[in-house]
Every structure is written in structure tokens, then in C-alpha cells.
Motif scaffolding. Structure first.
Motif, mmCIF file in Angstrom:
data_model
loop_
_atom_site.group_PDB
_atom_site.id
_atom_site.type_symbol
_atom_site.label_atom_id
_atom_site.label_comp_id
_atom_site.label_asym_id
_atom_site.label_seq_id
_atom_site.Cartn_x
_atom_site.Cartn_y
_atom_site.Cartn_z
ATOM 1 N N SER A 74 1.123 -4.584 10.466
ATOM 2 C CA SER A 74 1.948 -5.460 9.634
ATOM 3 C C SER A 74 1.158 -5.982 8.445
ATOM 4 N N GLU A 75 -0.065 -6.399 8.701
ATOM 5 C CA GLU A 75 -0.876 -6.954 7.618
ATOM 6 C C GLU A 75 -1.268 -5.889 6.604
ATOM 7 N N GLN A 76 -1.658 -4.704 7.087
ATOM 8 C CA GLN A 76 -2.023 -3.636 6.164
ATOM 9 C C GLN A 76 -0.823 -3.152 5.365
ATOM 10 N N THR A 77 0.349 -3.116 5.981
ATOM 11 C CA THR A 77 1.561 -2.738 5.255
ATOM 12 C C THR A 77 1.831 -3.720 4.121
ATOM 13 N N ALA A 78 1.726 -5.005 4.415
ATOM 14 C CA ALA A 78 1.985 -6.019 3.391
ATOM 15 C C ALA A 78 0.950 -5.956 2.265
ATOM 16 N N LEU A 79 -0.330 -5.886 2.628
ATOM 17 C CA LEU A 79 -1.376 -5.897 1.602
ATOM 18 C C LEU A 79 -1.338 -4.644 0.738
#
Length: 578
Positions: A74-79
């Protein structure tokens, strides 16, 4: 005298598993022990023996691994969703010169990395004090809020401020690595850590899809659409909020000292109640010292009620004071500075900084080198560069899932880390010597022609990508095993991510600046830039030979076959034989 490596082997684990006695392996052949003589538990930290010795591997905590994978993805997708539209977004800012879009894009991207450099160590240190779960939840919530804010920016400086805030509050990558080290042991940690770079690779695919599909091709700030970049940021924020809910429900606290504390909600409620007392009282209850020996009351019966109230206040004060330690975990192990930052840990941090600097510099140099006109570049289109990187990414995921684990089992963590650093050196050395699309573009390449160009680039990008994920996975295993106690593992991972942020902030500017200077060097000026960073990586490769601790390998690793300190091993064998 106790060797430092032995102290590593006695590192306190934060999960429950069975232990076997640290009996040295037999030095002569003989009959294997019978099944009845073996421990009924039979698992745990097996001895460092031969590869053929039978031992049971601890089962992977699948549920927690899935939760941590969800957090990371989730975090890598957002960043990664910001990258596709960031140049277009910056070019539409009213205070940006069209001819300097690249510079302003670099400033926005570097502001995030510089902010992470300032706070990553703090988040790792804080997770050692209050637990992993509160830090992860806090970082996820604040990062989601920053994405909402980034969707509303309309000027360059607003974008920089939001990116700085996003970097300051985001330290989850190091904390997730810490959680992985705490929920696994040396018998199964290599299987768990293999998947972390895979998740990062998937995030590098899903993020650009989100950012690229939700922004119009010619988006501009208009009255009809005053916030054209709001949609991808809202989607990223929603992804992080879903991640937050999953983490709140399913993520378990992995810091052993924090497990006995009250639930997180109760601790937060206690914290707010203390703040309320501090704001409303001239002397908050948690600062008052109750009287141990209370003098007899001289008041009349009319004042008896007041005395009772004072006694109740004292009892409340005592209860409040007693509840204070439950807010934070109690660490029973005190480690000296030399125990935490031993030789292996310091060398790991130095080589990791060099690795991250070299990796991000190559990632910045390759598109510049590929798009530049001959003879300095290879005149590749953005589609061709994207295709080549996609090929390398897909091959990397396949390698990580199918080959790397078996390769690491044969080579060990230290040799794998060392070999992957050498692979990055090879990529730097070979890249400027690839051929050209057309023979007439110039000489100096290994060969010429489109077929040769793609064959050479494909090989080099494959070597570089495989070496990168190998370095990352091996480092995570090495730094986890180098920690003398899990209570400081968050600090070490926070420091590692701080160094990573420093490399990611400095690399693009150094790489771009050196390549610009190299265009004035004749002949083969592009080789100068790649050679400089290749030389820096060589330094890291040489430093990695100093990482020699025995406790850095997996449980089933044969130190007698793989250890470089052969004489020390022979002395220990003679000592045990006596």
C-alpha cells in the motif's frame, strides 16, 4: 573471553521458539542419535553444523507476513504514484520556468528524501520505546493526510512543503523490516525477507498505474478543474486508510517488551487524560508525591470531609503514578555503545550507504544516458527505456522468487552481499561501452547495431537489477542478525533508512551534475561519470570483506565451510575436542 560473535548468537528473540543446547557438532563419524534420545521439541536454533544435518524449520507466521506485505504494498503504491505525473504537475505551476522543469522536479523529489533523512532514525528509535504498531499506525495515518494535501497544491513551494511533511512522518519502511526480523528466527528468516523486495517491485508497478491513469494527458489548473491532480492522491490516501484499518485490526505487536502493555487504545486514552490534567491542574496528579506518613488531622468534624477528599486524591495520585510505567515498555537489557555499534554493524551501515548512493545514481544516470544524443548517449526513446526497465523488473521478481533463496543458501549472507556489490560495479563499468543503434553514430562501443545494443543493455540491466535486490535482501538479513538484542533492532533499521535517504537525496544531483560535466570530456566522457560511481561501489565492495561475524548467517549455514577465519575455527574445534 567471550567472542563478540557469540554474543550475537545469544541475541534475545522476540518470538517463542524451542531451543537446543549449544553442543558443538561431533568431530568424528559415528552413529546418529536415536529418535528417542532427541529432544521432543526438536526445533529452534540448530547448531552451526553441516548442511546435511537434519533440523526442523520454524513455520512462517503467514498471517503477520500478509499484514506486513499489505502495509508495504500500500505504501509503495502510494509513493510511486507521484512519479508519472510529477513533471507535468511541476510544469503547470505558475512560478516554474519551463526551461528548468527538470531542476524543479528534482527539488521536489529530493525534499522528500531529505526529510526522511532527518527523521528515519527517530522513528526507528521511537519504535524501540513505544512499540512497532503505534509507529506504523501513526506513519500510515499522517502519510494519508499528506497525500490529500498534495492533491490540493497549486504552487511549487506548496508541493515542496507537503513533500517535506510526507518525508518527516513516513518511517514505516525501516519499522516493517524490524517487524520481519522479530517475527522470524534464523531458521526461516531468509524465506520471509526474500519477499520484501518483491513487494517493492510490485509497488513500482501498481503505483505508476494509479498515477498515470488518473491524470489527464494535458492537465492544467483551470477554473473548471482547479485541482487536476487530486484524483490520484485521493486514491492513494484511500489505499493507505484501508491499510491503516487492516493494520489496526490484524497487526500484532512484535516488540517483546511492549506485549505486556495495555491495549493501544487504552494507552492513547491514558495519554490524553494526562494531557488534560496537565492543562487543567496547576499540579497534575502524575507529578504529585503522595505523603507516606500522614500526620493526624487536627481539624474539626466540619473539616473531616475535606480530609477524606485529600486522602482520595492521594490514593488517586498513587494509582496515577503506578500507571505511568505501563505507557512505555520496560527494557531489561542495557547494551553498551560498543555492543550495538560493533565492527560488523558499522561496516554494514557504511556499505549500505554506498550501495544506496550507487543504486539511485545508476537509476538516475541510465535514462539520461539512454536519451542523450550520440556519441554521449544512445538515442533511446522513453518507450524503449521504459520497456528495458520493465524487462529488468520482471526478471528481478522471477529471480527473487525462484532462484535467490537457493543461491543464498549455497553462498551465505556475507558472500551474497559481497557478490551483489561486485555485480553493481560490473554494471557501472560496462554500461558506457554498449554499442549504438547505428554504426555511423560513433565508435567506442563493444559493438553496433540495434540487436547488439539490446542484447548488451538487457544483460547489464539484468545484472544490475539482480545485484540490487540481492544486496537489499542480504543487508536486511545481516543487519537483523547483527543486532545483539531485538530491543535495538528498530534503531538500527531506522539508522539504515536514514543512510538510504541520504543516498537517495544526493545521488540524483551528483549523477546529473557529473554527466553534464562529462559531456565536455573527449573521448568517451560518459564513461567518466559511470566510472566515478563504479569506483565508489568498489570501496563498498572492499569494505564488505571486513564483515566477518559468525552470527550473521542463517541457522543452517556451515561456518566451517563458509567462514573466512579458518584458523580461528580450527582453534575452536581443538578446544571443544578437549
Amino acid at each position: 573471553m567471550v567472542r563478540p560473535s557469540a554474543a550475537m548468537d545469544r541475541r534475545k528473540s522476540s518470538i517463542v521458539h524451542y531451543q537446543t543446547f549449544p553442543t558443538p557438532p561431533p568431530k568424528s563419524k559415528g552413529q546418529p542419535p536415536s529418535d528417542t534420545s532427541s529432544s521432543p521439541s526438536g526445533t529452534g536454533h540448530a547448531r552451526y553444523g553441516s548442511h546435511t544435518s537434519q533440523h526442523d524449520e520454524s513455520p512462517l507466521p503467514i498471517k503477520q507476513l500478509v499484514v506486513l506485505a499489505t502495509i508495504s504494498l500500500s505504501e509503495q503504491t502510494a509513493l510511486n504514484s507521484i512519479g508519472p505525473y510529477l513533471p507535468q504537475m511541476v510544469s503547470t505551476f505558475p512560478d516554474v520556468d519551463v526551461g528548468q522543469v527538470g531542476l524543479y522536479v528534482g527539488l521536489v523529489a529530493s525534499s522528500f528524501a531529505l526529510a526522511q533523512f532527518a527523521t528515519n532514525f527517530f522513528w526507528g528509535w521511537l519504535s524501540d520505546r513505544i512499540g512497532r504498531k503505534p509507529v506504523i499506525l501513526t506513519g500510515t495515518l499522517l502519510t494519508a493526510a499528506c497525500f490529500v494535501g498534495f492533491g490540493f497544491v497549486r504552487t511549487f513551494w506548496q508541493a515542496v512543503i507537503v513533500q517535506v511533511l510526507m518525508g518527516l512522518v513516513n518511517g514505516n519502511q525501516g519499522v516493517v523490516s524490524t517487524c520481519l526480523g522479530e517475527i522470524t528466527d534464523r531458521s526461516n528468516q531468509s524465506r520471509a525477507f526474500i519477499y520484501l523486495p518483491v513487494i517493492y517491485g510490485l509497488g513500482g508497478i501498481t503505483g505508476p498505474v494509479v498515477g498515470g491513469l488518473l491524470v489527464a494527458r494535458n492537465a492544467h489548473f483551470t477554473k473548471k478543474d482547479p485541482y487536476p491532480y487530486l484524483r490520484p492522491n485521493l486514491v492513494s490516501a484511500v489505499v493507505l486508510v484501508v491499510d491503516l484499518v487492516i493494520a489496526m485490526i490484524f497487526l500484532e505487536e512484535s516488540l517483546e517488551e511492549a506485549r505486556d502493555l495495555p491495549p493501544l487504545g487504552m494507552r492513547v486514552g491514558s495519554l490524553f487524560s494526562w494531557f488534560l490534567q496537565f492543562a487543567r491542574s496547576s499540579r497534575p496528579s502524575y507529578l504529585r508525591i503522595p505523603d507516606v506518613a500522614r500526620k493526624p488531622s487536627r481539624h474539626t468534624n466540619g473539616d473531616a470531609a475535606m480530609d477524606d477528599d485529600e486522602e482520595d486524591d492521594s490514593d488517586s495520585d498513587s494509582a496515577s503514578q503506578a500507571s505511568i510505567p505501563t505507557m512505555l515498555p520496560h527494557h531489561t537489557t542495557d547494551l553498551s555503545h560498543s555492543q550495538v555499534f560493533n565492527r560488523d554493524t558499522v561496516l554494514l551501515m557504511c556499505t549500505y550507504l554506498i550501495f544506496q548512493l550507487s543504486n539511485i545514481s545508476y537509476n538516475s544516470l541510465y535514462p539520461i544516458f539512454g536519451q542523450a544524443a550520440p556519441p554521449r548517449g544512445r538515442d533511446l526513446s522513453p518507450e524503449e527505456i521504459g520497456f528495458s526497465l520493465a524487462f529488468a523488473g520482471a526478471a528481478t521478481i522471477a529471480f527473487q522468487l525462484g532462484i535467490f533463496g537457493k543461491l543464498r543458501e549455497k553462498m551465505g549472507n556475507k558472500i551474497t552481499y559481497r557478490g551483489c556489490l561486485a555485480g553493481i560495479v560490473i554494471a557501472f563499468v560496462l554500461t558506457p561501452w554498449v554499442g549504438y543503434k547505428h554504426i555511423e553514430n560513433g565508435d567506442g562501443g563493444i559493438s553496433s547495431g540495434k540487436g547488439w545494443l539490446w542484447a548488451e543493455l538487457g544483460f547489464i540491466l539484468l545484472v544490475k537489477s539482480l545485484a540490487t535486490v540481492g544486496c537489499l535482501t542480504s543487508f536486511l538479513l545481516l543487519i537483523t542478525n547483527s543486532a545483539p538484542n531485538h530491543s535495538i533492532l528498530g534503531t538500527l533499521n531506522g539508522l539504515a533508512q536514514t543512510l538510504s535517504a541520504a543516498g537517495r537525496a544526493a545521488g540524483p544531483f551528483l549523477a546529473g551534475g557529473l554527466f553534464s560535466l562529462a559531456t565536455h570530456v573527449e573521448p568517451k566522457g560518459e564513461a567518466l561519470t559511470f566510472g566515478v560511481f563504479g569506483g565508489i561501489t568498489v570501496i563498498g565492495f572492499l569494505l564488505s570483506f571486513g564483515i566477518r561475524g559468525k552470527g550473521l548467517e542463517a541457522e543452517d549455514w556451515d561456518e566451517d565451510d563458509g567462514n573466512e577465519d579458518g584458523e580461528d575455527d580450527e582453534d575452536e574445534e581443538e578446544h571443544h575436542a578437549r
